[in-house]
Design a protein around this motif. Structure first.
Motif, PDB file in Angstrom:
ATOM      1  N   GLY A  14      -5.919  -3.052  -3.950  1.00 22.06           N
ATOM      2  CA  GLY A  14      -5.580  -4.062  -2.967  1.00 22.06           C
ATOM      3  C   GLY A  14      -6.179  -5.429  -3.227  1.00 22.06           C
ATOM      4  O   GLY A  14      -6.034  -6.332  -2.418  1.00 22.06           O
ATOM      5  N   GLY A  35       5.661  -3.107   7.332  1.00 20.68           N
ATOM      6  CA  GLY A  35       4.363  -2.448   7.226  1.00 20.68           C
ATOM      7  C   GLY A  35       3.579  -2.447   8.514  1.00 20.68           C
ATOM      8  O   GLY A  35       2.573  -1.745   8.637  1.00 20.68           O
ATOM      9  N   ASN A  36       4.048  -3.212   9.485  1.00 19.67           N
ATOM     10  CA  ASN A  36       3.376  -3.288  10.792  1.00 19.67           C
ATOM     11  C   ASN A  36       4.419  -3.496  11.883  1.00 19.67           C
ATOM     12  O   ASN A  36       4.217  -4.274  12.810  1.00 19.67           O
ATOM     13  CB  ASN A  36       2.356  -4.426  10.797  1.00 19.67           C
ATOM     14  CG  ASN A  36       1.417  -4.359  11.988  1.00 19.67           C
ATOM     15  OD1 ASN A  36       1.112  -3.276  12.477  1.00 19.67           O
ATOM     16  ND2 ASN A  36       0.987  -5.509  12.466  1.00 19.67           N
ATOM     17  N   TYR A  52       2.338   7.067   7.045  1.00 15.09           N
ATOM     18  CA  TYR A  52       3.067   6.066   7.812  1.00 15.09           C
ATOM     19  C   TYR A  52       4.309   5.626   7.049  1.00 15.09           C
ATOM     20  O   TYR A  52       4.246   5.363   5.842  1.00 15.09           O
ATOM     21  CB  TYR A  52       2.185   4.847   8.074  1.00 15.09           C
ATOM     22  CG  TYR A  52       2.867   3.732   8.819  1.00 15.09           C
ATOM     23  CD1 TYR A  52       3.046   3.795  10.203  1.00 15.09           C
ATOM     24  CD2 TYR A  52       3.346   2.613   8.142  1.00 15.09           C
ATOM     25  CE1 TYR A  52       3.676   2.772  10.888  1.00 15.09           C
ATOM     26  CE2 TYR A  52       3.987   1.581   8.824  1.00 15.09           C
ATOM     27  CZ  TYR A  52       4.148   1.669  10.196  1.00 15.09           C
ATOM     28  OH  TYR A  52       4.781   0.644  10.874  1.00 15.09           O
ATOM     29  N   HIS A  66       5.738   1.652  -3.377  1.00 15.06           N
ATOM     30  CA  HIS A  66       4.892   0.538  -3.819  1.00 15.06           C
ATOM     31  C   HIS A  66       3.878   0.956  -4.884  1.00 15.06           C
ATOM     32  O   HIS A  66       3.745   2.126  -5.232  1.00 15.06           O
ATOM     33  CB  HIS A  66       4.165  -0.080  -2.619  1.00 15.06           C
ATOM     34  CG  HIS A  66       3.165   0.843  -1.970  1.00 15.06           C
ATOM     35  ND1 HIS A  66       1.921   1.087  -2.506  1.00 15.06           N
ATOM     36  CD2 HIS A  66       3.223   1.559  -0.820  1.00 15.06           C
ATOM     37  CE1 HIS A  66       1.255   1.917  -1.724  1.00 15.06           C
ATOM     38  NE2 HIS A  66       2.021   2.230  -0.690  1.00 15.06           N
ATOM     39  N   SER A  71       0.974  -1.591  -0.214  1.00 13.17           N
ATOM     40  CA  SER A  71       1.457  -1.018   1.040  1.00 13.17           C
ATOM     41  C   SER A  71       2.919  -1.397   1.194  1.00 13.17           C
ATOM     42  O   SER A  71       3.520  -1.998   0.291  1.00 13.17           O
ATOM     43  CB  SER A  71       0.633  -1.543   2.227  1.00 13.17           C
ATOM     44  OG  SER A  71       0.784  -2.948   2.348  1.00 13.17           O
ATOM     45  N   ASP A  92       3.718   3.914   3.287  1.00 17.59           N
ATOM     46  CA  ASP A  92       2.413   3.662   2.680  1.00 17.59           C
ATOM     47  C   ASP A  92       1.995   4.952   1.980  1.00 17.59           C
ATOM     48  O   ASP A  92       1.859   5.995   2.629  1.00 17.59           O
ATOM     49  CB  ASP A  92       1.369   3.309   3.743  1.00 17.59           C
ATOM     50  CG  ASP A  92       1.601   1.933   4.357  1.00 17.59           C
ATOM     51  OD1 ASP A  92       2.178   1.073   3.693  1.00 17.59           O
ATOM     52  OD2 ASP A  92       1.183   1.735   5.511  1.00 17.59           O
ATOM     53  N   SER A  93       1.812   4.892   0.677  1.00 18.87           N
ATOM     54  CA  SER A  93       1.376   6.088  -0.041  1.00 18.87           C
ATOM     55  C   SER A  93      -0.021   6.498   0.410  1.00 18.87           C
ATOM     56  O   SER A  93      -0.793   5.688   0.928  1.00 18.87           O
ATOM     57  CB  SER A  93       1.396   5.832  -1.548  1.00 18.87           C
ATOM     58  OG  SER A  93       2.722   5.671  -2.016  1.00 18.87           O
ATOM     59  N   GLN A  96      -3.439   4.495   1.322  1.00 17.40           N
ATOM     60  CA  GLN A  96      -3.115   3.074   1.227  1.00 17.40           C
ATOM     61  C   GLN A  96      -2.368   2.633   2.486  1.00 17.40           C
ATOM     62  O   GLN A  96      -1.681   3.436   3.120  1.00 17.40           O
ATOM     63  CB  GLN A  96      -2.296   2.819  -0.036  1.00 17.40           C
ATOM     64  CG  GLN A  96      -3.081   3.162  -1.294  1.00 17.40           C
ATOM     65  CD  GLN A  96      -2.209   3.475  -2.498  1.00 17.40           C
ATOM     66  OE1 GLN A  96      -1.724   2.573  -3.157  1.00 17.40           O
ATOM     67  NE2 GLN A  96      -2.020   4.750  -2.780  1.00 17.40           N
ATOM     68  N   GLY A  97      -2.505   1.354   2.833  1.00 15.28           N
ATOM     69  CA  GLY A  97      -1.870   0.888   4.048  1.00 15.28           C
ATOM     70  C   GLY A  97      -2.381   1.655   5.256  1.00 15.28           C
ATOM     71  O   GLY A  97      -3.588   1.789   5.459  1.00 15.28           O
ATOM     72  N   LYS A  98      -1.465   2.211   6.034  1.00 17.43           N
ATOM     73  CA  LYS A  98      -1.826   2.942   7.252  1.00 17.43           C
ATOM     74  C   LYS A  98      -1.886   4.455   7.055  1.00 17.43           C
ATOM     75  O   LYS A  98      -2.144   5.190   8.013  1.00 17.43           O
ATOM     76  CB  LYS A  98      -0.825   2.619   8.363  1.00 17.43           C
ATOM     77  CG  LYS A  98      -0.859   1.170   8.835  1.00 17.43           C
ATOM     78  CD  LYS A  98       0.105   0.964   9.992  1.00 17.43           C
ATOM     79  CE  LYS A  98       0.010  -0.448  10.543  1.00 17.43           C
ATOM     80  NZ  LYS A  98       0.900  -0.649  11.710  1.00 17.43           N
ATOM     81  N   SER A  99      -1.648   4.919   5.854  1.00 13.37           N
ATOM     82  CA  SER A  99      -1.641   6.361   5.603  1.00 13.37           C
ATOM     83  C   SER A  99      -3.043   6.877   5.289  1.00 13.37           C
ATOM     84  O   SER A  99      -3.840   6.204   4.642  1.00 13.37           O
ATOM     85  CB  SER A  99      -0.703   6.700   4.432  1.00 13.37           C
ATOM     86  OG  SER A  99       0.637   6.455   4.781  1.00 13.37           O
TER      87      SER A  99
END
Length: 291
Positions: A14, A35-36, A52, A66, A71, A92-93, A96-99
């Motif tokens: 990131g 993503g949000n 997510y 991604h 994300s 999101d993998s 990563q992100g929200k996962s």
């Protein structure tokens, strides 16, 4: 438009590692909060972790996957374009992100199984895939596994090995230096960042994947291998992948880098769209020479 004042930026955990002297412009500004997006965002538990994902558009399913440390928003340019033509599914993998991460040893095998789990959760009969960097690797691994029905895969800047036969030496050096920093921070019990997560993400690109070239013969889907001519992936490695796929096309984009899906989305999306929308062809020059 986000401007990064260097030619190459290597996406690791990131963060941007800046290299060289020119400019790459990455577009992460969209009217929709990819993503949000509370209107469409959902969680599903897959293989012990909450994953997510978001969906946009209607029609034939298209997965967007991604790269490392990214994300959903990293695929925003592709969501914007392809949601008008497909039922776009983007997640999101793991880690990563929200996962959720929920592992001490993140692998491409695990992330691939998560995506296959999402496909099964959504009860998708068949689908297409666009994957970028790590996402391109996941797309190829899903094709190798043949656990879900895949029509076409667009694999951007994927590699089968983490060594200098596949990626440029400066990339290997950057990853090693990042590893050294992360290991030191963990040893010092530094709490300023999630160093365990960074270590696992670095482990993906530094120690994985390790896909035997012979495994590519298992891929039944049609595949487009994409890369920039100034990618972090060696052009000869992209060629190696292409030559070992039964039904594939190859595109090395001139004047482009590892980041073309965001830095030049018009070019990337037009190439990917043509491959996805037109009947697959792999004509041979000798067919014309012999006539």
């Amino acid at each position: 438009m986000k401007i990064i004042p260097k030619l190459f930026i290597f996406l690791l955990t990131g963060l941007f590692s800046l290299i060289s002297t020119a400019q790459v412009q990455l577009n992460f500004n969209f009217d929709t909060p990819y993503g949000n997006n509370q209107a469409v965002g959902k969680y599903v538990e897959i293989n012990g972790a909450r994953i997510y994902f978001e969906e946009y558009g209607e029609g034939e399913p298209l997965l967007l996957i991604h790269g490392n440390g990214g994300s959903i928003i990293w695929m925003g340019n592709q969501i914007d374009y392809f949601k008008k033509k497909y039922r776009v599914i983007v997640a999101d993998s793991r880690g990563q992100g929200k996962s959720e991460l929920k592992t001490d040893s993140l692998t491409y095998k695990q992330i691939t199984e998560d995506w296959e789990g999402l496909v099964n959760h959504l009860k998708l009969d068949s689908l297409n895939i666009i994957g970028w960097s790590d996402g391109g690797i996941i797309g190829l691994k899903m094709g190798i596994n043949n656990k879900v029905k895949i029509k076409k895969i667009v694999s951007m800047a994927a590699n089968l090995r983490p060594d200098t036969t596949a990626v440029h030496p400066y990339v290997v050096d950057i990853i090693k230096k990042e590893f050294d920093v992360v290991k030191l921070k963990i040893k010092e019990k530094d709490k300023t960042q999630n160093w365990n997560l960074k270590k696992q993400l670095l482990g993906l690109v530094g120690e994985q994947p390790n896909i035997p070239i012979t495994d590519l013969s298992k891929v039944k889907a049609k595949v487009l291998i994409l890369a920039g001519d100034e990618d972090v992936i060696k052009s000869e490695h992209s060629m190696e992948i292409y030559e070992n796929l039964e039904k594939a096309q190859l595109c090395i984009m001139p004047g482009e880098t590892h980041f073309t899906p965001s830095s030049n989305p018009d070019l990337f999306n037009s190439i990917a769209n043509r491959f996805l929308s037109e009947p697959f062809k792999r004509p041979k020059s000798d067919a014309f020479i012999n006539n």
